[in-house]
Design an enzyme around this catalytic site. Structure first.
Site, PDB file in Angstrom:
ATOM      1  N   CYS A 133      20.667 -54.462  51.906  1.00 22.58           N
ATOM      2  CA  CYS A 133      21.871 -54.157  52.672  1.00 22.58           C
ATOM      3  C   CYS A 133      23.076 -54.599  51.848  1.00 22.58           C
ATOM      4  O   CYS A 133      22.920 -55.342  50.881  1.00 22.58           O
ATOM      5  CB  CYS A 133      21.845 -54.891  54.012  1.00 22.58           C
ATOM      6  SG  CYS A 133      23.090 -54.279  55.164  1.00 22.58           S
ATOM      7  N   CYS A 143      27.985 -52.873  56.256  1.00 24.31           N
ATOM      8  CA  CYS A 143      26.683 -52.682  55.618  1.00 24.31           C
ATOM      9  C   CYS A 143      26.695 -51.569  54.579  1.00 24.31           C
ATOM     10  O   CYS A 143      25.671 -51.218  54.006  1.00 24.31           O
ATOM     11  CB  CYS A 143      25.620 -52.413  56.677  1.00 24.31           C
ATOM     12  SG  CYS A 143      25.481 -53.774  57.863  1.00 24.31           S
ATOM     13  N   LYS A 209      16.932 -50.767  64.828  1.00 25.30           N
ATOM     14  CA  LYS A 209      17.852 -51.899  64.680  1.00 25.30           C
ATOM     15  C   LYS A 209      19.079 -51.642  65.555  1.00 25.30           C
ATOM     16  O   LYS A 209      19.870 -50.732  65.302  1.00 25.30           O
ATOM     17  CB  LYS A 209      18.266 -52.062  63.219  1.00 25.30           C
ATOM     18  CG  LYS A 209      19.231 -53.226  63.016  1.00 25.30           C
ATOM     19  CD  LYS A 209      19.430 -53.558  61.552  1.00 25.30           C
ATOM     20  CE  LYS A 209      20.533 -54.591  61.375  1.00 25.30           C
ATOM     21  NZ  LYS A 209      20.778 -54.921  59.979  1.00 25.30           N
ATOM     22  N   ARG A 219      25.301 -63.910  60.757  1.00 25.86           N
ATOM     23  CA  ARG A 219      26.513 -63.515  60.022  1.00 25.86           C
ATOM     24  C   ARG A 219      27.275 -64.731  59.540  1.00 25.86           C
ATOM     25  O   ARG A 219      27.938 -64.680  58.500  1.00 25.86           O
ATOM     26  CB  ARG A 219      27.372 -62.591  60.897  1.00 25.86           C
ATOM     27  CG  ARG A 219      26.668 -61.261  61.081  1.00 25.86           C
ATOM     28  CD  ARG A 219      27.404 -60.317  61.987  1.00 25.86           C
ATOM     29  NE  ARG A 219      26.575 -59.148  62.275  1.00 25.86           N
ATOM     30  CZ  ARG A 219      26.860 -58.220  63.169  1.00 25.86           C
ATOM     31  NH1 ARG A 219      27.983 -58.307  63.879  1.00 25.86           N
ATOM     32  NH2 ARG A 219      26.041 -57.207  63.365  1.00 25.86           N
ATOM     33  N   LYS A 262      14.333 -54.653  66.121  1.00 28.43           N
ATOM     34  CA  LYS A 262      15.204 -55.807  65.955  1.00 28.43           C
ATOM     35  C   LYS A 262      16.440 -55.659  66.820  1.00 28.43           C
ATOM     36  O   LYS A 262      17.062 -54.595  66.787  1.00 28.43           O
ATOM     37  CB  LYS A 262      15.608 -55.885  64.480  1.00 28.43           C
ATOM     38  CG  LYS A 262      16.620 -56.943  64.154  1.00 28.43           C
ATOM     39  CD  LYS A 262      17.023 -56.839  62.713  1.00 28.43           C
ATOM     40  CE  LYS A 262      18.180 -57.801  62.501  1.00 28.43           C
ATOM     41  NZ  LYS A 262      19.067 -57.405  61.466  1.00 28.43           N
ATOM     42  N   SER A 288      18.414 -64.423  64.638  1.00 24.14           N
ATOM     43  CA  SER A 288      19.155 -65.681  64.605  1.00 24.14           C
ATOM     44  C   SER A 288      19.670 -66.123  65.976  1.00 24.14           C
ATOM     45  O   SER A 288      19.623 -67.305  66.315  1.00 24.14           O
ATOM     46  CB  SER A 288      20.323 -65.559  63.628  1.00 24.14           C
ATOM     47  OG  SER A 288      21.179 -64.494  64.006  1.00 24.14           O
TER      48      SER A 288
HETATM   49  C1  PBG Z   1      21.771 -57.233  57.208  1.00 22.07           C
HETATM   50  C2  PBG Z   1      20.982 -57.991  58.218  1.00 22.07           C
HETATM   51  C3  PBG Z   1      21.409 -58.613  59.403  1.00 22.07           C
HETATM   52  C4  PBG Z   1      20.286 -59.252  59.928  1.00 22.07           C
HETATM   53  C5  PBG Z   1      19.220 -58.977  59.075  1.00 22.07           C
HETATM   54  N1  PBG Z   1      19.663 -58.180  58.042  1.00 22.07           N
HETATM   55  C6  PBG Z   1      22.763 -58.722  60.021  1.00 22.07           C
HETATM   56  C7  PBG Z   1      23.413 -57.560  60.635  1.00 22.07           C
HETATM   57  O1  PBG Z   1      22.889 -56.450  60.661  1.00 22.07           O
HETATM   58  O2  PBG Z   1      24.553 -57.735  61.074  1.00 22.07           O
HETATM   59  C8  PBG Z   1      20.262 -60.092  61.163  1.00 22.07           C
HETATM   60  C9  PBG Z   1      19.142 -61.087  61.255  1.00 22.07           C
HETATM   61  C10 PBG Z   1      19.345 -62.151  62.266  1.00 22.07           C
HETATM   62  O3  PBG Z   1      20.250 -62.115  63.113  1.00 22.07           O
HETATM   63  O4  PBG Z   1      18.543 -63.104  62.228  1.00 22.07           O
HETATM   64  N2  PBG Z   1      22.412 -56.106  57.681  1.00 22.07           N
END
Ligand code: PBG
Length: 338
Positions: A133, A143, A209, A219, A262, A288
C-alpha cells in the site's frame, strides 16, 4: 403455595427427560471432547511495524505493541520463533514521504531491507507477508496517488503498487498483501509477478476491506492517516456487504491465493458468508481498533478471557487464518485455557 408445589412437581415429572444436554457439559474433559473450534498458533499472522532506526517505541494507542527498529528486528523475530510464531506481516513506518510514495518500493525501503534481513537469517523457518500500500509513504496519507482534484488515481497507483510488490518479491517475501483497495490490484500484481518470474510469490488480498474507524490506532502506529478527506472513494462502505462478497469472488478469479475480510469483529457476517461460498483460504484481520478496544476495557473485564472469546468468534465465523496483534499472548492463553 401448596397448590404451586404440587402443580410444579407434576409438570416436572411429566417432562420428557430422555435427552439431557448437560451430559455434554458434565466436566472439562467432555466439554473439550465435543469442542468444534480451536485456536492454533499455526493459523495466526503477527503484524510487525518496522522503523528505520533508533529505539523500539510503544504505540500509545496500542499498549504492548511497539514500532520495532530495524536493528532490533532479528531479536524480535527470534523471540516470536521461541513462542512458536512463524508467520509475520510487515509494515514500514516511514518519515520520508512524497507524492508517489517512493519509499514503498525504493531499494532503501524499510520493508525491502527487512525482508532481505529476515530471509537471510531465517529462510523458510518463517513465512513472510508484506503489506502493499502507499498510505505510509505518500505525503497525502492516501493509499494511492492523488490527482489535482484530490481524487486517488486508480491506474496510476496500480503501477506503483506493482513496483512495491516486485521489490518485495525480489527481496524474498513469500506473499504480498495488496491493501490499497484499487480496482484490479490483484489481477495486475499477479500478471506482473508472473511475467517477471515470481510465480511462486503468493497474493493474500485485502478483498473485503471496509471503510472503518477501527483502523485509527494503526494510522497512528504507521503514521498513515489521510491528511485530507477520507478513504470512502476506495474502501468498501459498511452499508454494502454485497460489494465485499463480490470483491472476494473477483479477487479469487484475479488470482488471489488467500482472501481477507477486514476488520473482523464488526464483519463476522461477511466472514460467515464468504466461508459458505468459497474454497480459497479465508483470512480475517483482527485490526488495531479491536485490539485497542480490548486493552481499554481490561480494568472491567478479564482481558485474557475476552481475547480468547473474541478470537474464537472470528474462528467460528469461518476464518481459516487470523491476523492479530494478540498473537504473542496466544501460546500462553491456549495453554492456560483451551
Ligand atoms: C494500509 C493498511 C491499513 C491497515 C492495514 N493495512 C490502514 C488503512 O487502510 O487505513 C489497518 C490495520 C489495522 O487497523 O490494524 N492501507
Amino acid at each position: 403455595m401448596n397448590d404451586f408445589n404440587i402443580i410444579s412437581r407434576d409438570i416436572i415429572n411429566s417432562l420428557n427427560k430422555t435427552k439431557r444436554d448437560r451430559r455434554l457439559r458434565k466436566n472439562k474433559n467432555i466439554i473439550k471432547l465435543v469442542s468444534e473450534v480451536n485456536l492454533n498458533i499455526n493459523n495466526f499472522i503477527y503484524p510487525l511495524f518496522i522503523k528505520r532506526f533508533g529505539e523500539n517505541e510503544e504505540i500509545s494507542s496500542m499498549k504492548g505493541i511497539f514500532r520495532i527498529s530495524i536493528d532490533n528486528l532479528l531479536k524480535e523475530v527470534n523471540e516470536c520463533l521461541n513462542l512458536g510464531i512463524r508467520n509475520f506481516i510487515l509494515f514500514g513506518v516511514e518519515d520520508r514521504k512524497d507524492k508517489f510514495g517512493k519509499y514503498a518500493y525504493d531499494q532503501d525501503s524499510i520493508v525491502v531491507k527487512s525482508i532481505d534481513l529476515l530471509k537471510k537469517e531465517f529462510k523458510d523457518d518463517i513465512l513472510l507477508f508484506a503489506d502493499v500500500c502507499l498510505c505510509e509513504y505518500t505525503d497525502s496519507g492516501h493509499c494511492g496517488v492523488v490527482d489535482i482534484n484530490n481524487y486517488v488515481d486508480n491506474d496510476l497507483t496500480l503501477g506503483l503498487l506493482g513496483k512495491a510488490a516486485v521489490a518485495y518479491a525480489q527481496a524474498g517475501v513469500d506473499f504480498v498483501a495488496p491493501s490499497s483497495n484499487m480496482d484490479f490490484q490483484v489481477a495486475y500484481i499477479r500478471k506482473l509477478l508472473d511475467k517477471l518470474g515470481y510465480y511462486n510469490v503468493g497474493i493474500m488480498a485485502y478483498s473485503a476491506k471496509f471503510n472503518s474507524v477501527f483502523y485509527s490506532p494503526f494510522r497512528e502506529a504507521a503514521d498513515s492517516a489521510p491528511k485530507f478527506g477520507d478513504r470512502s472513494s476506495y474502501q468498501i462502505s459498511p452499508l454494502s456487504p454485497k460489494q465485499a462478497i463480490n470483491r472476494i469472488l473477483k479477487d479469487i478469479e484475479e488470482g488471489a491465493d488467500i482472501v481477507m475480510v477486514k476488520p473482523a469483529l464488526a464483519y463476522l457476517d461477511i466472514i460467515y458468508q464468504a466461508k459458505q461460498l468459497i474454497k480459497t483460504p479465508l483470512a480475517a484481520y483482527n485490526v488495531s481498533g479491536e485490539y485497542a478496544m480490548i486493552k481499554n476495557v481490561s480494568n472491567f473485564i478479564d482481558e485474557e478471557k475476552l481475547i480468547l472469546e473474541i478470537l474464537l468468534s472470528i474462528k467460528r465465523s469461518g476464518a481459516d487464518i487470523i491476523i492479530s496483534y494478540f498473537t504473542k499472548s496466544l501460546p500462553y492463553l491456549i495453554q492456560k485455557y483451551l
